[in-house]
Design a protein around this motif. Structure first.
Motif, PDB file in Angstrom:
ATOM      1  N   ILE A   1       0.752  -1.284  -0.047  1.00 39.05           N
ATOM      2  CA  ILE A   1      -0.052   0.066   0.004  1.00 39.05           C
ATOM      3  C   ILE A   1       0.930   1.357  -0.125  1.00 39.05           C
ATOM      4  N   GLY A   2       0.749   2.064  -0.846  1.00 40.93           N
ATOM      5  CA  GLY A   2       1.476   3.400  -1.065  1.00 40.93           C
ATOM      6  C   GLY A   2       0.456   4.452  -0.532  1.00 40.93           C
ATOM      7  N   ARG A   3       1.187   5.514   0.038  1.00 35.86           N
ATOM      8  CA  ARG A   3       0.386   6.506   0.597  1.00 35.86           C
ATOM      9  C   ARG A   3       0.816   7.848   0.212  1.00 35.86           C
ATOM     10  N   GLY A   4       0.227   8.865  -0.154  1.00 37.63           N
ATOM     11  CA  GLY A   4       0.779   9.870  -0.787  1.00 37.63           C
ATOM     12  C   GLY A   4      -0.339  11.093  -0.391  1.00 37.63           C
ATOM     13  N   ALA A   5      -0.077  12.312  -1.054  1.00 40.99           N
ATOM     14  CA  ALA A   5      -0.955  13.532  -1.007  1.00 40.99           C
ATOM     15  C   ALA A   5      -0.738  14.539  -2.261  1.00 40.99           C
TER      16      ALA A   5
ATOM     17  N   PRO B   1     -10.486  13.389  -0.141  1.00 47.79           N
ATOM     18  CA  PRO B   1     -10.517  14.687  -0.019  1.00 47.79           C
ATOM     19  C   PRO B   1     -10.141  15.014   1.286  1.00 47.79           C
ATOM     20  N   ASP B   2      -9.483  16.482   1.509  1.00 48.78           N
ATOM     21  CA  ASP B   2      -9.166  17.197   2.632  1.00 48.78           C
ATOM     22  C   ASP B   2      -8.435  16.129   3.904  1.00 48.78           C
ATOM     23  N   ILE B   3      -7.780  15.304   3.560  1.00 52.21           N
ATOM     24  CA  ILE B   3      -7.303  14.202   4.263  1.00 52.21           C
ATOM     25  C   ILE B   3      -5.703  14.423   3.960  1.00 52.21           C
ATOM     26  N   TYR B   4      -4.705  14.495   4.994  1.00 55.64           N
ATOM     27  CA  TYR B   4      -3.367  14.293   4.838  1.00 55.64           C
ATOM     28  C   TYR B   4      -3.070  13.080   5.964  1.00 55.64           C
ATOM     29  N   ILE B   5      -2.642  11.909   5.338  1.00 56.18           N
ATOM     30  CA  ILE B   5      -2.372  10.899   6.015  1.00 56.18           C
ATOM     31  C   ILE B   5      -1.008  10.949   6.795  1.00 56.18           C
ATOM     32  N   SER B   6      -1.067  10.898   8.005  1.00 56.39           N
ATOM     33  CA  SER B   6       0.223  10.710   8.816  1.00 56.39           C
ATOM     34  C   SER B   6       0.709   9.356   9.282  1.00 56.39           C
ATOM     35  N   LYS B   7       0.329   8.760  10.169  1.00 58.09           N
ATOM     36  CA  LYS B   7       0.811   7.236  10.399  1.00 58.09           C
ATOM     37  C   LYS B   7      -0.149   5.917  10.057  1.00 58.09           C
ATOM     38  N   TYR B   8       0.467   5.016   9.948  1.00 59.11           N
ATOM     39  CA  TYR B   8      -0.322   3.694   9.729  1.00 59.11           C
ATOM     40  C   TYR B   8      -0.217   2.752  10.998  1.00 59.11           C
ATOM     41  N   TYR B   9      -1.434   2.157  11.275  1.00 60.59           N
ATOM     42  CA  TYR B   9      -1.229   0.844  12.228  1.00 60.59           C
ATOM     43  C   TYR B   9      -2.194  -0.424  11.486  1.00 60.59           C
ATOM     44  N   TYR B  10      -1.666  -1.436  11.908  1.00 62.84           N
ATOM     45  CA  TYR B  10      -2.598  -2.480  11.806  1.00 62.84           C
ATOM     46  C   TYR B  10      -3.049  -3.118  13.196  1.00 62.84           C
ATOM     47  N   ASN B  11      -4.312  -3.490  13.306  1.00 65.65           N
ATOM     48  CA  ASN B  11      -4.886  -4.360  14.567  1.00 65.65           C
ATOM     49  C   ASN B  11      -4.306  -5.628  14.600  1.00 65.65           C
ATOM     50  N   PRO B  12      -3.993  -6.391  15.841  1.00 67.25           N
ATOM     51  CA  PRO B  12      -3.287  -7.381  16.011  1.00 67.25           C
ATOM     52  C   PRO B  12      -3.727  -8.564  15.067  1.00 67.25           C
ATOM     53  N   GLU B  13      -4.942  -8.565  14.789  1.00 62.56           N
ATOM     54  CA  GLU B  13      -5.714  -9.757  13.857  1.00 62.56           C
ATOM     55  C   GLU B  13      -5.132  -9.363  12.485  1.00 62.56           C
ATOM     56  N   GLY B  14      -4.807  -8.250  12.224  1.00 60.28           N
ATOM     57  CA  GLY B  14      -4.466  -8.045  10.677  1.00 60.28           C
ATOM     58  C   GLY B  14      -5.501  -7.491   9.763  1.00 60.28           C
TER      59      GLY B  14
ATOM     60  N   THR C   1      -4.021   7.758  10.825  1.00 60.23           N
ATOM     61  CA  THR C   1      -4.090   9.018  11.549  1.00 60.23           C
ATOM     62  C   THR C   1      -3.755  10.080  10.494  1.00 60.23           C
ATOM     63  N   THR C   2      -4.330  11.178  10.873  1.00 64.37           N
ATOM     64  CA  THR C   2      -4.408  12.348  10.047  1.00 64.37           C
ATOM     65  C   THR C   2      -3.490  13.487  10.662  1.00 64.37           C
TER      66      THR C   2
ATOM     67  N   GLY D   1      -1.864  11.532  17.972  1.00 64.63           N
ATOM     68  CA  GLY D   1      -0.563  11.515  17.829  1.00 64.63           C
ATOM     69  C   GLY D   1      -0.150  10.240  17.544  1.00 64.63           C
ATOM     70  N   ALA D   2      -0.610   8.941  18.121  1.00 68.25           N
ATOM     71  CA  ALA D   2      -0.246   7.527  18.073  1.00 68.25           C
ATOM     72  C   ALA D   2      -1.342   6.742  18.619  1.00 68.25           C
ATOM     73  N   LEU D   3      -1.184   5.355  18.063  1.00 63.48           N
ATOM     74  CA  LEU D   3      -2.248   4.416  18.560  1.00 63.48           C
ATOM     75  C   LEU D   3      -1.394   3.254  19.143  1.00 63.48           C
ATOM     76  N   ALA D   4      -2.435   2.487  19.996  1.00 62.78           N
ATOM     77  CA  ALA D   4      -1.915   1.387  20.603  1.00 62.78           C
ATOM     78  C   ALA D   4      -3.247   0.452  20.767  1.00 62.78           C
ATOM     79  N   PHE D   5      -2.789  -0.781  20.586  1.00 56.71           N
ATOM     80  CA  PHE D   5      -3.725  -1.789  20.730  1.00 56.71           C
ATOM     81  C   PHE D   5      -3.774  -2.935  21.993  1.00 56.71           C
ATOM     82  N   HIS D   6      -5.088  -3.170  22.209  1.00 55.53           N
ATOM     83  CA  HIS D   6      -5.086  -4.221  23.347  1.00 55.53           C
ATOM     84  C   HIS D   6      -5.755  -5.343  23.051  1.00 55.53           C
ATOM     85  N   ALA D   7      -5.201  -6.694  23.023  1.00 52.99           N
ATOM     86  CA  ALA D   7      -5.884  -7.684  22.385  1.00 52.99           C
ATOM     87  C   ALA D   7      -6.079  -8.902  23.545  1.00 52.99           C
TER      88      ALA D   7
END
Length: 411
Positions: free
Chosen positions: A263-267, A297-310, A316-317, A357-363
Motif C-alpha cells: 500500500i502506497g500513501r501520498g498527498a 479529499p481534505d485528508i493528509y495521512i500521517s501514520k499507519y497501524y494494523y490491529n493485532p489480527e491484521g 491517523t491524520t 499522535g499515536a495508536l496502541a492496541f490491546h488484544a
C-alpha cells in the motif's frame, strides 16, 4: 478488562511520561517522576528505551551504552523512533544523527548515523546488544525472514538512509554468530539517469528512500525511492536490485499483514489550491501493477497501524499544505479500513478523536478489545472499542503537547 500502557508527551526538547492502567474497570493515570533536564548536548542525551514491569524508566546512556533503570525521567531524554523485529524480542532504535550533517558524531564520527539494538526493552531484563553505524538518516527499518513461499530468504535487517540514498544490510540471525548484527553490505539506490549531469552511481543521491516493505508471498524486499518516484525490487538472497517500477505520487510504502499487497500513501497538494487530497494505492507485487486507488479529499495521512489480527488498517491524520488548504483539512480523525477486502480499499469508519499522535492496541483471546489514541493537543487518551470502532471514553493525562507516543506495557 485490564490493561496498562505508557503515554509520552513532549515538544521535541523536553517531555513527560505517564502510565495509564485499567484494573477491574477502574482507570488510573500515574505521572512518572520527572527530573531536571540533563543539559547534555543532543548526542549525549539519555535514550528513552521503555518502562519496566515496576514502572521503572528504562534509559540508555549513548556514550557508555549502559542500560539504566530510573525512578524519574530526565526531561530532555530522547525518545528514539523504534522498530520491533516481529520474529524476536529485539527492538531497533533509530538515530538520525546531527541535523546539519546527518552524522552520529559520538558513535560513527563523520561516517554516518546509527541504529541501536536492545533486547527485552520494556522489562527489567533490558539489555543493550549493539550500536551499528549505517548511512545518514532519516531511517526506516524492515526485516526479512524465511517463509513458506520463500524458504531461502535470510534473516536480515534493512535500514534505509534518506540522506545518502542507500540501504544498509545487517545480519539478523542469532544462529549465524559471524554475521549477527554485522553490516553485510550497502545497496546503492541511485538511478543515474535521474541524477544531474550523468553523475553515475553517486552517494549521496536523490533517491530519498522512505518506505520499506517485505512480502513473504514473493520473498522480495520493496523500497520506495521517494525522490525518483520508483519502487526498487530487491532479492534479499543476493542483495541485487532486480527491477525498478514507476510509482509516482507516494511518500511511503508498507505491506499488508500477510504480504499479499503493498500500500502506497501520498498527498496531492498541487491540483486544487483549496484542498489537499490524500492518496492510497494498492500494488500487487505478483502482477507488479497498481490494482486499486482511493482519493481522500481534505485528508493528509500521517501514520499507519494494523490491529493485532491484521484485519483493519488505521490511518491517523495531520496538517499539511497551504494555509488555505489547511483550513479545510480534517486533522482530528482516524480512518479505519477493512483489510480483508483488499485489493479493494474499503473505508468503514471515520472517527473523530482529536489530533491523534499515536495508536496502541490491546488484544485478548486473539481479538482486539481496545484501541487507544493519544490526543496530543489536549493531553488526553481516547479509548475505542476494538471491535465496533466506537469511542468509549476520554481520559485526561496531562498538559497538551505537540507530540505524543503510546505503547502497551508488559505486566
Amino acid at each position: 478488562m485490564n490493561f496498562s500502557l505508557a503515554y509520552y508527551a513532549g515538544d521535541r526538547r523536553t517531555g513527560s511520561l505517564s502510565v495509564i492502567r485499567s484494573v477491574a474497570g477502574k482507570i488510573t493515570v500515574k505521572a512518572l517522576a520527572q527530573a531536571a533536564p540533563s543539559g547534555a548536548d543532543s548526542a549525549h542525551k539519555a535514550v528513552l528505551i521503555g518502562v519496566d514491569e515496576g514502572d521503572g524508566i528504562v534509559l540508555m546512556d549513548p556514550a557508555s551504552k549502559e542500560i539504566q533503570f530510573k525512578e524519574s525521567l530526565p526531561a530532555d531524554a530522547f525518545p528514539a523512533h523504534v522498530y520491533s523485529d516481529p520474529g524476536s524480542s529485539r527492538d531497533w532504535f533509530m538515530n538520525d544523527g546531527d541535523k546539519e550533517t546527518g552524522n552520529d558524531t559520538l558513535n560513527c564520527g563523520d561516517r554516518g548515523s546509527s541504529v541501536t539494538v536492545v533486547d527485552h526493552s520494556g522489562s527489567a531484563r533490558a539489555a543493550w546488544l549493539k550500536t551499528i553505524c549505517v548511512g545518514r538518516g532519516h531511517h526506516q527499518a524492515m526485516f526479512t525472514y524465511p517463509a513458506d513461499a520463500a524458504p531461502q530468504v535470510p534473516r536480515r535487517a534493512y535500514i534505509s538512509n534518506l540522506q545518502d540514498g542507500t540501504l544498509s544490510v545487517i545480519g539478523n540471525d542469532p544462529g549465524d554468530a559471524q554475521n549477527f548484527l554485522q553490516v553485510l553490505g550497502t545497496i546503492n539506490l541511485c538511478e543515474p539517469d535521474k541524477e544531474e549531469d550523468g553523475a553515475g552511481m553517486v552517494v549521496p543521491n536523490k533517491a530519498f528512500p522512505h518506505g520499506l516493505a517485505y512480502s513473504a508471498c514473493t520473498g522480495k524486499l520493496y523500497n520506495l525511492n521517494n525522490g525518483y518516484g520508483t519502487v526498487a525490487v530487491i532479492d534479499p538472497r543476493s542483495g541485487v536490485i532486480e527491477e525498478r517500477i514507476p510509482f509516482k505520487g507516494h511518500s511511503n510504502l508498507f505491506a499488508s499483514p500477510d504480504g499479499r499487497y503493498l500500500i502506497g500513501r501520498g498527498a496531492d497538494r498541487k491540483s486544487d489550491p483549496d484542498h489537499v487530497v490524500g492518496k492510497l494505492s494498492v500494488f500487487d507485487p505478483t502482477s507488479k501493477r497498481v490494482v486499486a486507488k482511493l482519493d481522500l479529499p481534505d485528508i493528509y495521512i500521517s501514520k499507519y497501524y494494523y490491529n493485532p489480527e491484521g484485519s483493519k488498517l488505521y490511518l491517523t491524520t495531520a496538517s499539511s499544505g497551504s494555509p488555505q488548504q489547511q483550513r479545510h483539512l480534517k486533522t482530528d480523525v482516524v480512518l479505519v479500513f477493512d483489510i480483508t477486502a483488499l485489493p479493494r480499499l474499503e473505508l468503514i469508519k471515520e472517527l473523530k478523536v482529536g489530533a491523534a499522535g499515536a495508536l496502541a492496541f490491546h488484544a485478548a483471546d486473539g481479538r482486539t478489545q481496545r484501541v487507544f489514541c493519544s490526543n496530543s493537543a489536549t493531553g488526553t487518551l481516547v479509548i475505542l472499542d476494538g471491535e465496533r470502532d466506537t469511542v468509549l471514553e476520554s481520559v485526561s493525562v496531562g498538559a497538551g503537547q505537540p507530540h505524543s507516543r503510546l505503547w502497551m506495557l508488559n505486566e
